[in-house]
Design an enzyme around this catalytic site. Structure first.
Site, PDB file in Angstrom:
ATOM      1  NE  ARG A 214      -4.268  -1.364   0.359  1.00 44.39           N
ATOM      2  CZ  ARG A 214      -4.644  -2.360  -0.719  1.00 44.39           C
ATOM      3  NH1 ARG A 214      -3.512  -2.590  -1.416  1.00 44.39           N
ATOM      4  NH2 ARG A 214      -5.721  -2.922  -0.407  1.00 44.39           N
TER       5      ARG A 214
ATOM      6  CD  GLU B 128      -2.981   3.869  -5.092  1.00 53.65           C
ATOM      7  OE1 GLU B 128      -4.180   3.039  -5.174  1.00 53.65           O
ATOM      8  OE2 GLU B 128      -2.133   3.037  -4.521  1.00 53.65           O
TER       9      GLU B 128
ATOM     10  CG  HIS C 285      -3.337  -0.265  -6.562  1.00 55.63           C
ATOM     11  ND1 HIS C 285      -3.888   0.353  -5.316  1.00 55.63           N
ATOM     12  CD2 HIS C 285      -3.702  -1.750  -6.393  1.00 55.63           C
ATOM     13  CE1 HIS C 285      -4.014  -0.787  -4.508  1.00 55.63           C
ATOM     14  NE2 HIS C 285      -3.640  -1.811  -5.081  1.00 55.63           N
TER      15      HIS C 285
HETATM   16  C1  DGY Z   1      -5.701  -5.979  -2.827  1.00 55.53           C
HETATM   17  O1  DGY Z   1      -6.580  -6.790  -3.099  1.00 55.53           O
HETATM   18  O2  DGY Z   1      -5.446  -5.501  -1.854  1.00 55.53           O
HETATM   19  C2  DGY Z   1      -5.397  -5.097  -4.008  1.00 55.53           C
HETATM   20  O3  DGY Z   1      -4.322  -4.136  -3.707  1.00 55.53           O
HETATM   21  C3  DGY Z   1      -6.443  -4.910  -4.897  1.00 55.53           C
HETATM   22  O4  DGY Z   1      -5.799  -4.695  -6.230  1.00 55.53           O
END
Ligand code: DGY
Length: 326
Positions: A238, A267, A286
């Site tokens: 993240r 984002e 992402h």
């Molecule tokens: C997740 O599943 O946490 C991803 O970041 C979404 O693509």
């Protein structure tokens, strides 16, 4: 008896909508972009369950607005968008989508690792700009991946999948995690390291651990300064785990040598994010889990969790447990 009502917060693959439609009345925000918050909350208020994306903040405000909701099915493995203790207190279940996206996300970590190490994007841009210089022995030198040392932060499913790929590159694998991970040590010969030692020893540092109070801002000036001046840093977890302003300065100084991020503090990240002015930076928007097969599997799992709970069955992949629930 009337069917339960579900709300789907975004356009998702059709098989998952069909699964929900077979068991529920449902509403959907049928768009690529998130619904405005007030629309989302209004829809949730009339629903018994919601299927949401990481962009939806599931907090006290949501719980106040949506007293009927029994289940929040997150279409993501990460759930830092959900205030899990608040949901548990109010008797609301939360689920996520582990496993189905593990390999796809490990692939993007490797794509960024390779692209940053071998200057793939910089090379592409150089040709595009008509600036391909003459071949010479020192032209666009990168970092060797084969035989190098990979340091993985986070020994969950995605970290393990990144490590498995490293074996084909004959890499020494180090890892750091809150708890020791015998499965990595036994199956892959991975060696545990304290966090700072991992940063000092690794040629490639890949962050796969979730965003929590402990990991927020984990990578900043101090941590980058510990890395080698030949190291490549990759983040597929993240955006909040990296202090981006510190990364910009670190990359300008050349320690780490290069970086690849799939996730950003904000984002979508703005076009003028200074990271994109740096030749030793590679970014993707992402897209860790972004293949049709994986996104369909994620949507199906989220939908099945939602339907299960709304029809009185246990969810497949719960995040929380409700003490008084049978
Ligand atoms: C997740 O599943 O946490 C991803 O970041 C979404 O693509």
């Amino acid at each position: 008896m009337s069917k339960p009502r579900a709300f789907i917060s975004r356009r998702i693959p059709q098989p998952a909508i069909d699964l929900i439609a077979a068991a529920c009345d449902y509403g959907i925000w049928d768009d690529w972009m998130a619904a405005p918050r007030d629309v989302f909350l209004r829809e949730a208020a009339q629903s018994d369950g919601v299927l949401v994306m990481p962009s939806e903040q599931i907090n006290e405000e949501f719980l106040d607005a949506a007293p009927r909701v029994k289940i929040v099915a997150n279409m993501a493995v990460g759930y830092d968008n959900i205030d899990v203790p608040a949901l548990t207190r109010r008797g609301v279940l939360a689920t996520n989508t582990p496993d189905v996206l593990t390999e796809t996300t490990a692939d993007i970590a490797w794509a960024l690792l390779m692209a940053a190490a071998r200057r793939v994007v910089e090379g592409h841009k150089t040709i595009e700009a008509g600036q391909w210089g003459a071949w010479h022995p020192f032209y666009m030198l990168g970092q060797d991946v084969y035989g190098a040392t990979l340091g993985i932060v986070g020994a969950g499913r995605i970290g393990a999948a990144v490590a498995r790929r490293a074996k084909a590159f004959n890499m020494r694998v180090l890892y750091h995690n809150r708890r020791r991970a015998p499965h990595l040590e036994v199956a892959l010969g991975a060696e545990y390291r304290a966090f700072d030692d991992l940063l000092r020893e690794s040629d490639f540092v890949v962050m796969t651990a979730p965003l929590t109070d402990e990991t927020r801002g984990l990578f900043g000036a101090r941590e980058f300064a510990l890395m080698k001046d030949t190291a490549v840093f990759v983040n597929v977890a993240r955006g909040g785990v990296v202090k981006e302003a510190d990364l910009v300065e670190a990359l300008k100084r050349g320690r780490p040598w290069a970086a690849g991020l799939d996730v950003f503090e904000v984002e979508p990240t703005p076009k003028d994010n200074p990271l994109f002015e740096l030749p030793n930076f590679v970014g993707t928007p992402h897209i860790g889990s972004a293949t049709l097969r994986t996104r369909t599997a994620m949507a199906m799992l989220a939908a099945q969790n939602l339907v299960n709970v709304l029809t009185g069955k246990p969810p497949l992949t719960p995040i929380n447990a409700l003490p008084n629930r049978v």
